[in-house]
Motif scaffolding. Sequence first.
Motif, PDB file in Angstrom:
ATOM      1  N   SER A 146     -20.762 -30.732 -15.109  1.00  0.00           N
ATOM      2  CA  SER A 146     -19.297 -30.673 -15.070  1.00  0.00           C
ATOM      3  C   SER A 146     -18.741 -31.933 -15.699  1.00  0.00           C
ATOM      4  N   CYS A 199     -21.246 -37.359 -14.108  1.00  0.00           N
ATOM      5  CA  CYS A 199     -21.937 -37.987 -12.988  1.00  0.00           C
ATOM      6  C   CYS A 199     -23.153 -37.134 -12.715  1.00  0.00           C
ATOM      7  N   ARG A 229     -26.924 -36.379 -10.982  1.00  0.00           N
ATOM      8  CA  ARG A 229     -27.874 -36.638  -9.896  1.00  0.00           C
ATOM      9  C   ARG A 229     -29.284 -36.350 -10.389  1.00  0.00           C
ATOM     10  N   ALA A 281     -32.098 -25.712  -8.677  1.00  0.00           N
ATOM     11  CA  ALA A 281     -32.525 -27.058  -8.277  1.00  0.00           C
ATOM     12  C   ALA A 281     -32.907 -27.112  -6.806  1.00  0.00           C
ATOM     13  N   ARG A 325     -25.242 -22.234 -10.830  1.00  0.00           N
ATOM     14  CA  ARG A 325     -26.426 -21.401 -11.007  1.00  0.00           C
ATOM     15  C   ARG A 325     -27.273 -22.033 -12.106  1.00  0.00           C
ATOM     16  N   ARG A 326     -28.460 -21.493 -12.253  1.00  0.00           N
ATOM     17  CA  ARG A 326     -29.296 -21.956 -13.341  1.00  0.00           C
ATOM     18  C   ARG A 326     -28.719 -21.417 -14.645  1.00  0.00           C
ATOM     19  N   GLY A 380     -34.410 -33.321 -11.633  1.00  0.00           N
ATOM     20  CA  GLY A 380     -35.552 -32.700 -12.317  1.00  0.00           C
ATOM     21  C   GLY A 380     -35.815 -33.383 -13.633  1.00  0.00           C
ATOM     22  N   ASN A 381     -36.418 -32.645 -14.533  1.00  0.00           N
ATOM     23  CA  ASN A 381     -36.896 -33.215 -15.792  1.00  0.00           C
ATOM     24  C   ASN A 381     -35.850 -33.992 -16.557  1.00  0.00           C
ATOM     25  N   LEU A 382     -34.791 -33.311 -16.910  1.00  0.00           N
ATOM     26  CA  LEU A 382     -33.790 -33.932 -17.758  1.00  0.00           C
ATOM     27  C   LEU A 382     -33.131 -35.094 -17.021  1.00  0.00           C
ATOM     28  N   THR A 383     -32.724 -34.839 -15.801  1.00  0.00           N
ATOM     29  CA  THR A 383     -31.952 -35.835 -15.076  1.00  0.00           C
ATOM     30  C   THR A 383     -32.799 -37.063 -14.729  1.00  0.00           C
ATOM     31  N   PRO A 408     -26.515 -27.850 -17.617  1.00  0.00           N
ATOM     32  CA  PRO A 408     -25.054 -27.909 -17.525  1.00  0.00           C
ATOM     33  C   PRO A 408     -24.583 -29.040 -16.614  1.00  0.00           C
TER      34      PRO A 408
HETATM   35  C1  LIG Z   1     -21.649 -25.396 -13.928  1.00  0.00           C
HETATM   36  C2  LIG Z   1     -22.580 -26.430 -13.436  1.00  0.00           C
HETATM   37  C3  LIG Z   1     -22.159 -27.748 -13.311  1.00  0.00           C
HETATM   38  C4  LIG Z   1     -23.015 -28.729 -12.878  1.00  0.00           C
HETATM   39  N1  LIG Z   1     -22.572 -29.999 -12.791  1.00  0.00           N
HETATM   40  C5  LIG Z   1     -23.384 -30.974 -12.390  1.00  0.00           C
HETATM   41  C6  LIG Z   1     -22.946 -32.312 -12.334  1.00  0.00           C
HETATM   42  O1  LIG Z   1     -21.829 -32.615 -12.667  1.00  0.00           O
HETATM   43  N2  LIG Z   1     -23.808 -33.269 -11.951  1.00  0.00           N
HETATM   44  C7  LIG Z   1     -25.082 -32.971 -11.606  1.00  0.00           C
HETATM   45  O2  LIG Z   1     -25.825 -33.873 -11.256  1.00  0.00           O
HETATM   46  N3  LIG Z   1     -25.540 -31.706 -11.633  1.00  0.00           N
HETATM   47  C8  LIG Z   1     -24.720 -30.705 -12.028  1.00  0.00           C
HETATM   48  N4  LIG Z   1     -25.190 -29.418 -12.076  1.00  0.00           N
HETATM   49  C9  LIG Z   1     -26.557 -29.142 -11.690  1.00  0.00           C
HETATM   50  C10 LIG Z   1     -27.461 -29.519 -12.837  1.00  0.00           C
HETATM   51  O3  LIG Z   1     -27.256 -28.651 -13.924  1.00  0.00           O
HETATM   52  C11 LIG Z   1     -28.933 -29.434 -12.412  1.00  0.00           C
HETATM   53  O4  LIG Z   1     -29.180 -30.420 -11.467  1.00  0.00           O
HETATM   54  C12 LIG Z   1     -29.784 -29.687 -13.642  1.00  0.00           C
HETATM   55  O5  LIG Z   1     -29.938 -28.475 -14.302  1.00  0.00           O
HETATM   56  C13 LIG Z   1     -31.116 -30.233 -13.359  1.00  0.00           C
HETATM   57  O6  LIG Z   1     -31.738 -30.325 -14.632  1.00  0.00           O
HETATM   58  P1  LIG Z   1     -33.131 -30.992 -14.829  1.00  0.00           P
HETATM   59  O7  LIG Z   1     -33.612 -30.707 -16.197  1.00  0.00           O
HETATM   60  O8  LIG Z   1     -33.074 -32.417 -14.465  1.00  0.00           O
HETATM   61  O9  LIG Z   1     -33.971 -30.249 -13.773  1.00  0.00           O
HETATM   62  P2  LIG Z   1     -35.068 -29.141 -14.040  1.00  0.00           P
HETATM   63  O10 LIG Z   1     -36.341 -29.887 -14.226  1.00  0.00           O
HETATM   64  O11 LIG Z   1     -34.644 -28.200 -15.062  1.00  0.00           O
HETATM   65  O12 LIG Z   1     -35.013 -28.351 -12.704  1.00  0.00           O
HETATM   66  C14 LIG Z   1     -35.274 -28.819 -11.446  1.00  0.00           C
HETATM   67  C15 LIG Z   1     -34.935 -27.674 -10.556  1.00  0.00           C
HETATM   68  O13 LIG Z   1     -33.642 -27.255 -10.856  1.00  0.00           O
HETATM   69  C16 LIG Z   1     -33.579 -25.893 -11.169  1.00  0.00           C
HETATM   70  N5  LIG Z   1     -32.516 -25.759 -12.159  1.00  0.00           N
HETATM   71  C17 LIG Z   1     -32.608 -25.708 -13.488  1.00  0.00           C
HETATM   72  N6  LIG Z   1     -31.383 -25.576 -14.034  1.00  0.00           N
HETATM   73  C18 LIG Z   1     -30.485 -25.540 -13.037  1.00  0.00           C
HETATM   74  C19 LIG Z   1     -29.055 -25.418 -12.954  1.00  0.00           C
HETATM   75  N7  LIG Z   1     -28.327 -25.292 -14.019  1.00  0.00           N
HETATM   76  N8  LIG Z   1     -28.485 -25.420 -11.766  1.00  0.00           N
HETATM   77  C20 LIG Z   1     -29.223 -25.522 -10.663  1.00  0.00           C
HETATM   78  N9  LIG Z   1     -30.556 -25.663 -10.690  1.00  0.00           N
HETATM   79  C21 LIG Z   1     -31.196 -25.665 -11.841  1.00  0.00           C
HETATM   80  C22 LIG Z   1     -34.945 -25.538 -11.580  1.00  0.00           C
HETATM   81  O14 LIG Z   1     -35.251 -24.215 -11.269  1.00  0.00           O
HETATM   82  C23 LIG Z   1     -35.787 -26.464 -10.745  1.00  0.00           C
HETATM   83  O15 LIG Z   1     -36.033 -25.941  -9.482  1.00  0.00           O
HETATM   84  C24 LIG Z   1     -24.335 -28.409 -12.524  1.00  0.00           C
HETATM   85  C25 LIG Z   1     -24.767 -27.087 -12.634  1.00  0.00           C
HETATM   86  C26 LIG Z   1     -23.907 -26.110 -13.081  1.00  0.00           C
HETATM   87  C27 LIG Z   1     -24.385 -24.717 -13.199  1.00  0.00           C
END
Ligand SMILES: Cc1cc2nc3c(=O)[nH]c(=O)nc-3n(C[C@H](O)[C@H](O)[C@H](O)COP(=O)(O)OP(=O)(O)OC[C@H]3O[C@@H](n4cnc5c(N)ncnc54)[C@H](O)[C@@H]3O)c2cc1C
Lengths: 348, 302, 271, 424
Positions: B82, B96, B98, A286, B264-265, B101-104, B80
């Motif tokens: 938490s 909770c 934030r 992210a 991590r991703r 990106g796409n999903l959020t 993922p």
């Molecule tokens: C174990 C764990 C627990 C987490 N807990 C929380 C939480 O409680 N609340 C929260 O808001 N977020 C949390 N995150 C982060 C959350 O998973 C990423 O913000 C989420 O993947 C974004 O998804 P998206 O589809 O909205 O974004 P995408 O559109 O998929 O991605 C936007 C950007 O995020 C990157 N990305 C994709 N997947 C992840 C990932 N898993 N971690 C980091 N970057 C990623 C992509 O490369 C891209 O640059 C957690 C991540 C992990 C690994």
Amino acid sequence: MIFRVFEKKELKNLFEILAAHNKIVGPVEAGRDKHGEPVYAFSEVSDFNALRLGYTATKLPAKRYFLPFQENLSTYTVEDGEWQKSIDYNVSGPLIFFGLHSCDINALNKLDKVLLHSIYPMPYYAAKRKNMFIIGTDCAPQPFCFCRSMSSDTALHGFDMFITDLGTKYFVEILTDTAYNFLKHIRTEEPKEKDHILYMKTVSARNKKFTAQVDTTDLAKILDMEFQSDVWKHWGDICLSCGTCSNVCPTCYCYGVEETVDIDLKGAKKTKMLHSCNLIDFAEVAGGHNFRPERHSRLKYRYYHKHRGFVEAFEESLCVGCGRCGESCLAGINVPEVIASVRGGKSK
Amino acid sequence: MRPELKFVDVISEQQRTQRRKQDLASFEHTHRAVITSVFPLTDMETLYRIQIIDPNERKRFSFIPGQFLMLELPGIGEAPFSISSSPSIHGEVELCIRKAGNLTNFLSKAGRGTIVGVRGPFGTGFPMEDMHGQNILLIAGGLGLVPLRSPIAYVQENRSHFKEVNIMYGTKTPEHLLFTYQYDVWSKDDINLNIIVEKADPSWKGSVGMITEILQDILSGRDNEFYHNTYAIVCGPPVMFKFVCNMLNRFHIPMQKMFVSLERRMHCGMGKCCRCNVGSTYTCLKGPVFDYWTVMNLKEAI
Amino acid sequence: MTREPETKTYLGIPLHRPKVAFFEFTSCEGCQLQMVNNESTLLDFLSLVEVVNFREAMTERSDDYEIAFVEGSITRDDEVLRLKQIRKNAKILVALGSCACFGGVNQLKNRLKNLNWVKKQVYGKHPIESGLVRALEEVVTVDLRIYGCPIKKEEVEKIVLHIALGKSVVIPKFPVCMECKANENICLFDLGEPCLGPITRAGCDSWCPNNKAGCWGCRGPAEDANVAYLKKIMKEKGFSEDTIIERLDCFGGFAHFSESNKQRTQRKKKS
Amino acid sequence: MKKTIDVNVKHLSRVEGHGNIHIKIRNGKLQEAQWEVIETPRFFEALLVGRNWDNAPWITGRICGICSIGHTLASIRAVENAFNIIPDEQTRKLRLLLKHMETLQSHSLHLCFLVLPDLVNAGSIFPVIQSHKDVVIHAARIKGLANDMCDCIGGRRLHPTRTVVGGFTKLPAKEELSVFIKRLMSIKDDLMVLAGLFGKFHFPDFTRETEFVSLKGSDHYPYVGGDVISSDGVLMKEQDYKKLTNEYMVEQSTSKWCRLSRDSFAVGALARLNNNFEFLHPAAKDLARKFDLLPVNHNPFMNNVAQLIECVHVVMDSIDLIEDLLGSKFREPRQQVTPRSGIGVGAVEVPRGILYHSYEFDKKGKIVKCDCVIPTGQNHANIQHDLEALASEFALRGRKDSEIELLASMLVRAYDPCISCSVH
Ligand SMILES: Cc1cc2nc3c(=O)[nH]c(=O)nc-3n(C[C@H](O)[C@H](O)[C@H](O)COP(=O)(O)OP(=O)(O)OC[C@H]3O[C@@H](n4cnc5c(N)ncnc54)[C@H](O)[C@@H]3O)c2cc1C
Ligand code: SF4
Ligand code: SF4
Ligand code: SF4
């Protein structure tokens, strides 16, 4: 283990009997290269004459039959706010693999450890793997094969039967009752003493032909120590980051997932694509942060995963020494040279 | 007999219902769940309560603090998150999230009643039971408070099992503070709460500075007895836990008693896609919760 | 367009139906044609957007649009003005195809030092206005790029769908080889043919190598492309300097890597 | 009779490229009728100079997004002629098949998406999708088939990848080809439905005598190479293309103009049909008779009908070609190429008429000189003369400005001009 021998001409009968009721995948000639040498590939075969059992090595492993480059993990139907998910493991039926070399069989054995026997088995792989009937065959060592260093030059399990060419006969090791029953359809004999001697001679003659080597002593430890070594930079400079090595590797399984909505908005898909740790976006998270922005750190990671991390987790490395990655790499990056350079030997 | 292979169906019905961990189907088993409440915390973060629809699945769904789950919306994404609520409630979790990106982003447009898919729980958790009878430091920076809420809830519910409990929480500015409405409740349970911001605004009355400053205050002048019997849970951005863990280390808090959560991703959550690998360790299997000794031994962890 | 604007929803969430317009500058107009070249999804595509301007297909015109798909490169002053106006009207400006992204085959004339010679070669003494060829981003800010000569229609559809859904637009960062290997092609280098697959941005599904033809780099460089080393490899494999350069400079995407195109980069800095 | 008329069309829609129409009539006298081409030139002929021979088809294919296949084939033919390479029968048949599909692709696009709106009083295809959904579905099926076949034979429906000097890089699988026979058969029915529909429309009644130029058929309706003839009795070799086109520049156009025996001549479907009627497939001939389109027809609007008839011809001929190919054993698709110095010309009938490419090579095979003469370029002068005649005649008949504007636009569209291509 049960051993038999059979006349060479019987193999065609076996093939035809099996082909009548099953789908068969085997090595075929896919084309000729610029030197007029055949280029081999695994493909579905229905004609025994198209089969090239004496093949040297295929450019790509039979990967698409157990780890497709692209695969639908699930499909969704979407209607208003509601949605349903359905999962398809993408197997249409059992497949007979006619003529896999030991390295490729061992590659499957390694993959089994992580994809089948770990705490979360992967059903997509499992479904395909459990529907494979494997006939192994002996190989002709190529200058780039270092499977002996990786202890993958012989397969002890992971196949149903294994045939070795003894000149006029085939020597066959039988591992499963399915194979045993199949063999009832052709004429086989109990091997005689002279067959055993011939078998041992054949195998040792083959073993003498291996040339490439990798010193794996304490490799995991050495890799750990050399994490900051400059040799990685050298390899990083010439790496094209094209992902070819992972694609041609029989054991690379890392993947990425893409979710797509159908253009008519009535469905969606989750698709898995094999990825490569050498590609620039492999470790991007992210906010665009990239844990491995440099070529050399990505290339290094591939070696760490294979020769250190996997060793730590499964007591063996995730490389069978087939040499395909080095052969396909346009920059000529190959395992023996990379490992040698890390061990303090000379790099190119 | 015809020489014909039989098709092997990898998931027989029996396996499907019995051996959960070994069950091949569980890899893609998605609980259908419904968003039951949506509560905006800041501009960027929203708290969602999510309930598994099937009552049986709900009963069976349990987790330990620190674990995460995979949340998906068909065609939009899966990621993922938490679990940020008490482990004693089954089949209903708070997340909770934030906008990142796409999903959020898509989720931020979704209201109550939206059906989502949930897989998990996955990963390691904080070993709460090992901590019984010990002092606890709960240290969070920014979004790190989210995974910390689950151990906090556990501590609250089992307060008598722990000795001294300190929560330290730092953010960039007061606007970034999450869960402000809960601070009173935490304090009531004999938990020391220290909040610090890097940059104050005119209305801010609390401390200003880096989180290590409060930590320094709390740790200074204690006896060895305290240091040796203290557990620390640290969640936050990598830079922050590097500083915090270094300080804890200086005070001789054992590395095996310091826990961090890495991000991590991830695509699978099950040790298959390799995208979360640190060095060659799967964050999703061996983590996201690691003790600090393990982190020290991972390449490129921080 | 007379059609009723219907609000589509996905998972219960209403989607945005953008007004889109298509424009073309100096080009073969093939990319626009690709848009109508996919009969099976055309109607679904049209229900996601409202086309308000598409000269190649319709007579009505409107300046009220949100997304402008712009094809072609810029060679004349009147084109500069028209493009700037489009930029003003559009919220999102999409460069459609290699000509718009890099100048395309048209920019090949930039490498010829003497523009008058070029004109004379074709038009003799007849006066004709034509300046250096520029990519859109050398004139205005470009928000999204759809690479390729020609583009893949699927990519446009995906972009539009993603805008409607609010998803980000992801274009592969890795090179064509990745797709080529997945398609199990025999590598062109094994066949003794040159190929720019190792350095060219993927997304075309290795269109040319699938057909046993080497890649010419129409989609421009992949991120972190190791152009220098591929050049060296190609030389070692016996390809002449010309073969390499001709491929690299064909579509303009590698301008920054090629000596003969240095002037172009400098020009960009000036403007 | 109308005394004052002003028609100004800027960037005529539903044609490829940019062109303007101006008509001005004062006191019943035609003061101006102008077909203006304002497309920006891309200088393909100059930018190829100095490059290797293999660049020619790959780059010149990019002259046009609609007839990229035709350009590629003309370019390949010119190079092969220069290097004295004679394509074998298999290659010739596959190329012709590909060529046919481009004709079908282009004609069906033109007829159903660009011309049809005029005939049903619509501004674009979008409302027609609602009002004539069935027609659009037939059209989409026709175009879809043509596109799929181009993918299968040329590797790509636009800017083909498999077509190279010496043959093809790759052959279609026979199984793939055989599937198309069935689809072609059923497409014929779609075409007949379209023919029924077009038969009901009234095409403007307007004729102006002119010269028609096309390749000359010998035993086949001509598409690739051979001699060139005109309805005024000219007969020349393709190498003499310069004498056949006599390019010159005019103020009002960035495209060059051409002439032969008279001030202007026409190329395209109508020219081919006028000159080679006897070689049409019988089914196509029948259709021509139904439309009363017999040689020599001088109504430019009938070009649309000629296109429809050609569609039937190429569909029927493709079935024969595929059957031939399936009946023969596939051979190595690509010949070795040895460059040498020399000049080569390639003439190919593309949808809009006869297209010439000509190259001169040095002994290493580097391009020394390059020249392309585009069909629309050959038609510009004829369009101009038609426009003048049309404006006067219909003004005389008392038509309104808006009607004349529509008729003038339709006239230009009837030629299916490919403007960016003509400027190149
Ligand atoms: C174990 C764990 C627990 C987490 N807990 C929380 C939480 O409680 N609340 C929260 O808001 N977020 C949390 N995150 C982060 C959350 O998973 C990423 O913000 C989420 O993947 C974004 O998804 P998206 O589809 O909205 O974004 P995408 O559109 O998929 O991605 C936007 C950007 O995020 C990157 N990305 C994709 N997947 C992840 C990932 N898993 N971690 C980091 N970057 C990623 C992509 O490369 C891209 O640059 C957690 C991540 C992990 C690994
Ligand atoms: S890493 Fe290379 S040598 Fe080892 S198994 Fe994979 S392809 Fe073969
Ligand atoms: S053919 Fe080109 S794209 Fe394919 S693997 Fe070889 S170099 Fe890469
Ligand atoms: S293979 Fe190369 S030249 Fe061909 S379409 Fe893809 S990027 Fe363009």
